[in-house]
Scaffold this motif. Structure first.
Motif, PDB file in Angstrom:
ATOM      1  N   UNK A  84      -6.595  37.092  -6.038  1.00 27.50           N
ATOM      2  CA  UNK A  84      -5.359  36.333  -5.813  1.00 27.50           C
ATOM      3  C   UNK A  84      -4.789  36.562  -4.417  1.00 27.50           C
ATOM      4  N   UNK A  85      -4.674  37.816  -4.017  1.00 28.71           N
ATOM      5  CA  UNK A  85      -4.031  38.127  -2.730  1.00 28.71           C
ATOM      6  C   UNK A  85      -5.031  38.277  -1.589  1.00 28.71           C
ATOM      7  N   UNK A  86      -6.306  38.399  -1.906  1.00 34.53           N
ATOM      8  CA  UNK A  86      -7.381  38.610  -0.935  1.00 34.53           C
ATOM      9  C   UNK A  86      -7.226  39.923  -0.162  1.00 34.53           C
ATOM     10  N   UNK A  87      -6.400  40.822  -0.683  1.00 36.93           N
ATOM     11  CA  UNK A  87      -6.245  42.144  -0.077  1.00 36.93           C
ATOM     12  C   UNK A  87      -7.463  42.991  -0.442  1.00 36.93           C
ATOM     13  N   UNK A  88      -7.920  43.859   0.473  1.00 36.86           N
ATOM     14  CA  UNK A  88      -9.062  44.724   0.148  1.00 36.86           C
ATOM     15  C   UNK A  88      -8.715  45.713  -0.957  1.00 36.86           C
ATOM     16  N   UNK A  89      -9.696  45.982  -1.817  1.00 37.60           N
ATOM     17  CA  UNK A  89      -9.541  46.957  -2.895  1.00 37.60           C
ATOM     18  C   UNK A  89     -10.299  48.209  -2.484  1.00 37.60           C
ATOM     19  N   UNK A  90      -9.646  49.371  -2.514  1.00 34.72           N
ATOM     20  CA  UNK A  90     -10.338  50.612  -2.125  1.00 34.72           C
ATOM     21  C   UNK A  90     -11.571  50.852  -2.997  1.00 34.72           C
ATOM     22  N   UNK A  91     -12.599  51.447  -2.432  1.00 28.29           N
ATOM     23  CA  UNK A  91     -13.869  51.654  -3.137  1.00 28.29           C
ATOM     24  C   UNK A  91     -13.721  52.349  -4.489  1.00 28.29           C
ATOM     25  N   UNK A  92     -12.887  53.335  -4.599  1.00 28.69           N
ATOM     26  CA  UNK A  92     -12.758  54.065  -5.855  1.00 28.69           C
ATOM     27  C   UNK A  92     -12.053  53.295  -6.965  1.00 28.69           C
ATOM     28  N   UNK A  93     -11.519  52.119  -6.650  1.00 28.24           N
ATOM     29  CA  UNK A  93     -10.746  51.339  -7.619  1.00 28.24           C
ATOM     30  C   UNK A  93     -11.394  50.006  -7.968  1.00 28.24           C
ATOM     31  N   UNK A  94     -12.629  49.798  -7.552  1.00 31.94           N
ATOM     32  CA  UNK A  94     -13.320  48.537  -7.807  1.00 31.94           C
ATOM     33  C   UNK A  94     -14.108  48.597  -9.108  1.00 31.94           C
ATOM     34  N   UNK A  95     -14.194  47.463  -9.778  1.00 36.93           N
ATOM     35  CA  UNK A  95     -15.084  47.336 -10.938  1.00 36.93           C
ATOM     36  C   UNK A  95     -16.496  47.087 -10.436  1.00 36.93           C
ATOM     37  N   UNK A  96     -17.456  47.456 -11.232  1.00 31.87           N
ATOM     38  CA  UNK A  96     -18.858  47.184 -10.872  1.00 31.87           C
ATOM     39  C   UNK A  96     -19.152  45.712 -11.156  1.00 31.87           C
ATOM     40  N   UNK A  97     -19.892  45.098 -10.269  1.00 28.57           N
ATOM     41  CA  UNK A  97     -20.286  43.696 -10.437  1.00 28.57           C
ATOM     42  C   UNK A  97     -21.622  43.651 -11.157  1.00 28.57           C
ATOM     43  N   UNK A  98     -21.701  42.799 -12.187  1.00 30.09           N
ATOM     44  CA  UNK A  98     -22.914  42.660 -12.983  1.00 30.09           C
ATOM     45  C   UNK A  98     -23.451  41.246 -12.882  1.00 30.09           C
ATOM     46  N   UNK A  99     -24.770  41.125 -12.934  1.00 31.78           N
ATOM     47  CA  UNK A  99     -25.447  39.845 -13.039  1.00 31.78           C
ATOM     48  C   UNK A  99     -26.141  39.795 -14.390  1.00 31.78           C
ATOM     49  N   UNK A 100     -25.879  38.743 -15.142  1.00 32.47           N
ATOM     50  CA  UNK A 100     -26.579  38.516 -16.407  1.00 32.47           C
ATOM     51  C   UNK A 100     -27.898  37.837 -16.053  1.00 32.47           C
ATOM     52  N   UNK A 101     -28.994  38.422 -16.487  1.00 34.98           N
ATOM     53  CA  UNK A 101     -30.314  37.876 -16.190  1.00 34.98           C
ATOM     54  C   UNK A 101     -30.690  36.958 -17.338  1.00 34.98           C
ATOM     55  N   UNK A 102     -30.632  35.671 -17.058  1.00 34.92           N
ATOM     56  CA  UNK A 102     -30.858  34.662 -18.097  1.00 34.92           C
ATOM     57  C   UNK A 102     -32.350  34.372 -18.224  1.00 34.92           C
ATOM     58  N   UNK A 103     -33.035  35.209 -18.995  1.00 35.55           N
ATOM     59  CA  UNK A 103     -34.484  35.059 -19.177  1.00 35.55           C
ATOM     60  C   UNK A 103     -34.784  33.752 -19.904  1.00 35.55           C
ATOM     61  N   UNK A 104     -35.681  32.977 -19.329  1.00 35.24           N
ATOM     62  CA  UNK A 104     -36.104  31.732 -19.962  1.00 35.24           C
ATOM     63  C   UNK A 104     -35.141  30.582 -19.736  1.00 35.24           C
ATOM     64  N   UNK A 105     -34.056  30.796 -19.043  1.00 34.37           N
ATOM     65  CA  UNK A 105     -33.108  29.711 -18.775  1.00 34.37           C
ATOM     66  C   UNK A 105     -33.616  28.861 -17.621  1.00 34.37           C
ATOM     67  N   UNK A 106     -33.172  27.610 -17.566  1.00 31.68           N
ATOM     68  CA  UNK A 106     -33.615  26.718 -16.494  1.00 31.68           C
ATOM     69  C   UNK A 106     -32.925  27.028 -15.170  1.00 31.68           C
ATOM     70  N   UNK A 107     -31.764  27.653 -15.219  1.00 36.02           N
ATOM     71  CA  UNK A 107     -31.021  27.972 -14.003  1.00 36.02           C
ATOM     72  C   UNK A 107     -31.577  29.237 -13.394  1.00 36.02           C
ATOM     73  N   UNK A 108     -32.102  29.138 -12.198  1.00 36.33           N
ATOM     74  CA  UNK A 108     -32.630  30.308 -11.509  1.00 36.33           C
ATOM     75  C   UNK A 108     -31.536  30.942 -10.659  1.00 36.33           C
ATOM     76  N   UNK A 109     -31.469  32.286 -10.612  1.00 34.61           N
ATOM     77  CA  UNK A 109     -30.457  32.915  -9.772  1.00 34.61           C
ATOM     78  C   UNK A 109     -30.670  32.600  -8.302  1.00 34.61           C
ATOM     79  N   UNK A 110     -29.582  32.316  -7.638  1.00 35.08           N
ATOM     80  CA  UNK A 110     -29.617  31.999  -6.218  1.00 35.08           C
ATOM     81  C   UNK A 110     -29.676  33.293  -5.424  1.00 35.08           C
ATOM     82  N   UNK A 111     -30.248  33.242  -4.245  1.00 31.00           N
ATOM     83  CA  UNK A 111     -30.320  34.407  -3.389  1.00 31.00           C
ATOM     84  C   UNK A 111     -28.907  34.887  -3.045  1.00 31.00           C
TER      85      UNK A 111
END
Length: 141
Positions: A84-111
């Motif tokens: 919302x504010x585009x303010x930087x979040x300190x490293x110790x307070x960030x959530x981990x980012x996850x990618x769901x790997x959609x096996x067999x789905x037609x949508x391929x993950x983009x680089x």
């Protein structure tokens, strides 16, 4: 939120998944920023609250989903700023980012690099637009 990723997760039939693992996968797919399931970064506590399970169950589910190949760590830069504010979040307070790997789905993950470059170009064009508007406001006043 990603409709295609969530739909894929609900339709996934893997008898190796427990109910909590399935719910965590569905929730991460729902929170994915991209339609291919990439870019979900809710906190462990948020996942636990929405999936009605304990924090420890979520941590076990995340580990198991990685082992089964349905989940991998994503582009951590996505969680570096407050959306919302585009303010930087300190490293110790960030959530981990996850990618769901959609096996067999037609949508391929983009680089990831091409996404990052597009995001940066979008920000620079927004900044350029803001500067142009500001200059016009100064000239008009």
């Amino acid at each position: 939120m990603s409709g295609p990723a969530e739909q894929w997760a609900w339709q996934l039939q893997d008898e190796r998944l427990s109910l909590s693992e399935k719910f965590v996968l569905v929730y991460l797919a729902r929170r994915a920023y991209y339609d291919d399931g990439c870019g979900a970064w809710p906190s462990v506590n948020t996942i636990a609250a929405h999936c009605h399970c304990t924090r420890r169950s979520v941590l076990r589910a995340l580990k198991r989903l990685q082992e089964l190949g349905y989940l991998r760590e994503g582009d951590q830069e996505l969680a570096a700023r407050n959306p919302r504010s585009h303010e930087p979040i300190p490293r110790g307070h960030r959530s981990k980012v996850w990618d769901v790997v959609m096996k067999g789905a037609q949508t391929e993950p983009e680089d990831i690099r091409s996404r990052r470059d597009r995001r940066r170009q979008g920000r620079s064009s927004e900044t350029q637009y803001s500067r142009t508007i500001a200059e016009q406001g100064v000239r008009a006043g």
